[in-house]
Design a protein around this motif. Structure first.
Motif, PDB file in Angstrom:
ATOM      1  N   ASN A 156       0.512  -1.295  -0.612  1.00 50.79           N
ATOM      2  CA  ASN A 156       0.022   0.038  -0.270  1.00 50.79           C
ATOM      3  C   ASN A 156       1.226   1.886   0.077  1.00 50.79           C
ATOM      4  OD1 ASN A 156      -2.839  -1.194   0.338  1.00 50.79           O
ATOM      5  ND2 ASN A 156      -1.320  -2.242   2.484  1.00 50.79           N
ATOM      6  N   MET A 157       0.190   2.468  -0.868  1.00 53.04           N
ATOM      7  CA  MET A 157       1.288   3.296  -1.060  1.00 53.04           C
ATOM      8  C   MET A 157      -0.125   4.788  -0.739  1.00 53.04           C
ATOM      9  SD  MET A 157       3.927   4.301  -3.687  1.00 53.04           S
ATOM     10  CE  MET A 157       5.070   3.266  -1.967  1.00 53.04           C
ATOM     11  N   ILE A 158       0.745   5.621   0.589  1.00 54.83           N
ATOM     12  CA  ILE A 158      -0.293   6.747   0.288  1.00 54.83           C
ATOM     13  C   ILE A 158       0.914   8.021  -0.349  1.00 54.83           C
ATOM     14  CG2 ILE A 158      -2.036   5.874   1.757  1.00 54.83           C
ATOM     15  CD1 ILE A 158      -0.538   6.870   4.154  1.00 54.83           C
ATOM     16  N   CYS A 159      -0.199   9.111  -0.576  1.00 53.05           N
ATOM     17  CA  CYS A 159       0.796  10.233  -0.949  1.00 53.05           C
ATOM     18  C   CYS A 159       0.927  10.937   0.718  1.00 53.05           C
ATOM     19  CB  CYS A 159       0.282  11.072  -1.556  1.00 53.05           C
ATOM     20  SG  CYS A 159       0.902  12.785  -2.471  1.00 53.05           S
ATOM     21  N   ILE A 174       0.293  10.204   9.663  1.00 48.18           N
ATOM     22  CA  ILE A 174       1.295   9.424   9.529  1.00 48.18           C
ATOM     23  C   ILE A 174       2.151   9.059  10.855  1.00 48.18           C
ATOM     24  CG2 ILE A 174       2.936   7.369   8.486  1.00 48.18           C
ATOM     25  CD1 ILE A 174       1.880   9.424   6.083  1.00 48.18           C
ATOM     26  N   THR A 175       2.425   7.824  11.977  1.00 49.61           N
ATOM     27  CA  THR A 175       3.370   7.633  12.508  1.00 49.61           C
ATOM     28  C   THR A 175       4.719   7.562  11.265  1.00 49.61           C
ATOM     29  OG1 THR A 175       1.733   6.686  14.153  1.00 49.61           O
ATOM     30  CG2 THR A 175       4.267   6.241  14.685  1.00 49.61           C
ATOM     31  N   PRO A 176       5.232   7.949  11.045  1.00 49.26           N
ATOM     32  CA  PRO A 176       6.549   7.351  10.896  1.00 49.26           C
ATOM     33  C   PRO A 176       7.769   6.755  10.892  1.00 49.26           C
ATOM     34  CG  PRO A 176       7.441  10.089  11.187  1.00 49.26           C
ATOM     35  CD  PRO A 176       5.699   9.408  11.775  1.00 49.26           C
ATOM     36  N   GLY A 177       8.190   5.275  10.062  1.00 49.06           N
ATOM     37  CA  GLY A 177       9.025   4.519  10.553  1.00 49.06           C
ATOM     38  C   GLY A 177      10.248   4.813  10.241  1.00 49.06           C
ATOM     39  N   ALA A 178      11.250   4.048   9.260  1.00 49.18           N
ATOM     40  CA  ALA A 178      12.363   4.437   8.436  1.00 49.18           C
ATOM     41  C   ALA A 178      11.829   5.324   7.324  1.00 49.18           C
ATOM     42  CB  ALA A 178      12.923   2.933   8.239  1.00 49.18           C
ATOM     43  N   ARG A 179      12.766   5.525   6.829  1.00 46.44           N
ATOM     44  CA  ARG A 179      12.580   7.340   5.485  1.00 46.44           C
ATOM     45  C   ARG A 179      14.292   7.047   4.792  1.00 46.44           C
ATOM     46  NH1 ARG A 179      10.156  12.330   7.153  1.00 46.44           N
ATOM     47  NH2 ARG A 179       9.226  12.121   8.794  1.00 46.44           N
ATOM     48  N   ASP A 180      13.696   6.910   3.648  1.00 47.00           N
ATOM     49  CA  ASP A 180      14.307   6.247   2.468  1.00 47.00           C
ATOM     50  C   ASP A 180      14.529   7.158   1.313  1.00 47.00           C
ATOM     51  OD1 ASP A 180      16.201   5.451   0.851  1.00 47.00           O
ATOM     52  OD2 ASP A 180      15.556   3.766   0.143  1.00 47.00           O
ATOM     53  N   GLY A 181      15.090   8.198   0.831  1.00 50.14           N
ATOM     54  CA  GLY A 181      14.609   9.748   0.269  1.00 50.14           C
ATOM     55  C   GLY A 181      13.095   9.870   1.010  1.00 50.14           C
ATOM     56  N   VAL A 204      -1.670  12.575   5.487  1.00 50.13           N
ATOM     57  CA  VAL A 204      -1.875  11.651   3.682  1.00 50.13           C
ATOM     58  C   VAL A 204      -3.018  12.430   3.048  1.00 50.13           C
ATOM     59  CG1 VAL A 204      -2.903   9.346   2.856  1.00 50.13           C
ATOM     60  CG2 VAL A 204      -1.828   9.702   5.236  1.00 50.13           C
ATOM     61  N   ILE A 205      -2.526  12.871   2.303  1.00 53.36           N
ATOM     62  CA  ILE A 205      -3.489  13.498   0.881  1.00 53.36           C
ATOM     63  C   ILE A 205      -3.526  12.684  -0.102  1.00 53.36           C
ATOM     64  CG2 ILE A 205      -2.481  16.123   1.300  1.00 53.36           C
ATOM     65  CD1 ILE A 205      -0.210  15.380  -0.913  1.00 53.36           C
ATOM     66  N   GLY A 206      -4.622  13.289  -0.990  1.00 53.70           N
ATOM     67  CA  GLY A 206      -5.401  12.701  -1.281  1.00 53.70           C
ATOM     68  C   GLY A 206      -5.018  11.726  -2.569  1.00 53.70           C
ATOM     69  N   LEU A 231     -11.726   5.625   5.848  1.00 58.42           N
ATOM     70  CA  LEU A 231     -10.790   5.088   5.277  1.00 58.42           C
ATOM     71  C   LEU A 231      -9.116   5.091   5.432  1.00 58.42           C
ATOM     72  CD1 LEU A 231      -9.743   3.463   2.504  1.00 58.42           C
ATOM     73  CD2 LEU A 231      -9.091   5.330   1.101  1.00 58.42           C
ATOM     74  N   THR A 232      -9.129   6.228   6.640  1.00 56.54           N
ATOM     75  CA  THR A 232      -7.845   5.781   6.976  1.00 56.54           C
ATOM     76  C   THR A 232      -7.664   4.976   8.051  1.00 56.54           C
ATOM     77  OG1 THR A 232      -7.151   8.004   7.153  1.00 56.54           O
ATOM     78  CG2 THR A 232      -6.145   7.433   8.685  1.00 56.54           C
ATOM     79  N   ASP A 233      -8.789   4.378   9.034  1.00 58.81           N
ATOM     80  CA  ASP A 233      -9.342   3.417   9.962  1.00 58.81           C
ATOM     81  C   ASP A 233      -8.631   2.452   9.165  1.00 58.81           C
ATOM     82  OD1 ASP A 233      -9.785   5.145  11.613  1.00 58.81           O
ATOM     83  OD2 ASP A 233     -12.102   5.380  11.874  1.00 58.81           O
ATOM     84  N   ALA A 234      -9.228   2.072   8.026  1.00 53.52           N
ATOM     85  CA  ALA A 234      -9.303   1.572   7.526  1.00 53.52           C
ATOM     86  C   ALA A 234      -7.593   0.440   7.126  1.00 53.52           C
ATOM     87  CB  ALA A 234     -10.315   0.607   6.196  1.00 53.52           C
TER      88      ALA A 234
END
Ligand code: UTP
Length: 288
Positions: A156-159, A174-181, A204-206, A231-234
């Protein structure tokens, strides 16, 4: 597991657009124009650029202008042709026959509910979701950037977009984890967290790329923030069972569901246009 290619996109257009009343009483919010194209046209063009083959619109009452926009307008076209006018301007409104489907959301019960209404047409495939009122200006387009990243990560990917601390209660966060660029691992998601409780300022944007399992999560889901099926909850319930990433889009996002964002988008696009850019620039400069 092999990454399934993305072929379908869902456009939820069943909302009431209350922030834009009275303009949106009879006109769908998604038909509001940025210069001379409705918001929904930009979203469809972005999907086509990203390789999407099937457009699925989740509509509601009063939204038939969207169906008409992507149809043939016999009277208009016949009259224009008889007057020797070029029909090329309408090319973008012609979708390939069979490449568009409409499903009705009888009640605007929230974005999650709108997406769930498309479950049978989506079937067992990954799919994109595009919210037309989130107007994304970038080259390549936002969804194309996301598809490129998705083809590496799958799942899954969100903007994602950084927002001001005081605006976090208006977004899914978002609760962020590891970042890569530009990619951030998504460890958690919360819709419209109360002031002072936000896990980050990464919103999160659309634009979304989702796996079909989200439809089963949405099935029977209770209403969340604002009394809507979110949708965020799902999506939050999918974290941990499938890869989940946020992509920070290289471009600019305008919230066209909001009056100020809509005006900004119009000015930004108008300034890039050869036909009206100079006149708009002179007008704006004279008022600043
Ligand atoms: P918004 O929350 O921005 O749209 O939903 P809204 O509810 O129409 O607008 P306001 O807040 O009353 O002004 C984002 C997108 O999700 C769709 C909307 O049409 C919009 O494109 N949506 C929202 C649905 O399709 N169904 C819903 O039940 C809710």
């Amino acid at each position: 597991m092999p990454i399934k290619p993305l072929r379908k996109a869902v456009f939820p257009v069943g909302g009431l657009g209350t922030r834009f009343l009275p303009a949106t009483k009879a006109l769908p919010k998604e038909m509001l124009p940025v210069v001379d194209r409705p918001l929904i046209q930009y979203a469809v063009d972005e999907a086509l650029e990203a390789g999407i083959e099937q457009m699925i619109f989740v509509t509601g009452r009063g939204k038939s202008a969207i169906e008409d926009h992507f149809d043939i307008a016999y009277e208009l076209e016949t009259t224009m042709a008889a007057r020797g006018k070029s029909l090329e301007i309408l090319d973008a409104t012609r979708l390939k026959p069979g490449a568009v489907a409409y499903v009705r959301q009888q009640e605007p019960m929230g974005l999650g509910h709108a997406v769930w209404c498309a479950r049978d047409i989506v079937g067992d495939e990954p799919f994109a979701v595009l919210l037309a009122d989130d107007f994304m200006l970038g080259a390549p387009g936002c969804l194309k950037q996301m598809v490129k990243a998705y083809n590496q990560t799958g799942g899954n990917m969100i903007c994602a977009m950084e927002v001001a601390e005081e605006a976090t209660d208006k977004y899914g966060i978002i609760t962020p984890g590891a970042r890569d660029g530009a990619l951030t691992e998504v460890k958690g998601l919360v819709e419209k967290p109360k002031r002072g409780t936000s896990p980050s300022n990464l919103a999160v944007i659309g634009r979304y790329i989702l796996q079909p399992e989200v439809m089963r999560v949405l099935e029977g889901q209770e209403a969340g923030a604002g009394g809507e099926i979110q949708l965020t909850d799902a999506m939050a319930r999918m974290i941990g069972s499938q890869p989940f990433h946020g992509l920070t889009f290289d471009g600019v996002r305008y919230d066209c569901g909001d009056k100020a964002g809509f005006i900004q988008a119009n000015i930004a696009v108008a300034l890039t246009r050869d036909d009206i850019g100079p006149a708009v620039r002179e007008f704006v400069a004279g008022r600043c």
